[in-house]
Write an enzyme that holds these catalytic residues in place. Structure first.
Site, mmCIF file in Angstrom:
data_model
loop_
_atom_site.group_PDB
_atom_site.id
_atom_site.type_symbol
_atom_site.label_atom_id
_atom_site.label_comp_id
_atom_site.label_asym_id
_atom_site.label_seq_id
_atom_site.Cartn_x
_atom_site.Cartn_y
_atom_site.Cartn_z
ATOM 1 C CB CYS A 184 -0.915 -0.028 1.226
ATOM 2 S SG CYS A 184 -1.794 1.501 1.549
ATOM 3 C CB CYS A 237 0.226 1.963 4.029
ATOM 4 S SG CYS A 237 -1.472 1.359 3.911
#
Length: 123
Positions: A31, A34
């Site tokens: 991600c 993230c």
């Protein structure tokens, strides 16, 4: 001290034993957002050492925890106090937004006399 990696077997006990509110970052290695928000959370936790703790849950390794807290998009930040959810933030947000949300939820105020934007707990 960095973030604590939580698992399904350590999650509840960690929250029960926490000496401060806990920011739990639900994330995954692939991600990109993230990876943007992670250092922001680390910085906030460092600036507020003793006032807030940082923990991480890899949703690929622990999908049961993601399901338990209805994490449908990552990154998701859930803040717990006394093992109860007090706020959550979905998506990678700027540091100022996260600090503002924490200041409202945890009672922090801007440190006077500086332009650093560092927030401190209101006594």
């Amino acid at each position: 001290m960095g973030a604590v990696e939580l698992t399904e077997s350590t999650f509840d006990q960690y929250l029960r034993n926490a000496t401060a509110p806990v920011m739990v970052d639900f994330w995954a290695p692939w991600c990109k957002p993230c990876s943007v928000v992670s250092p922001i959370l680390e910085e906030i936790a460092e600036q507020h050492k003793g006032e807030v703790l940082l923990a991480k849950v890899n949703v690929e390794d622990w999908p049961g925890l993601a399901s338990r807290f209805t994490v449908e998009s990552i990154p998701t930040l859930i803040v717990f106090r006394d093992s109860q959810i007090v706020t959550s933030i979905v998506s990678a947000m700027p540091k100022r937004y996260i600090e503002t949300e924490l200041s409202i939820t945890l009672g922090w105020i801007p440190k006077l006399g500086t332009d650093s934007g560092v927030l401190h707990k209101l006594d």
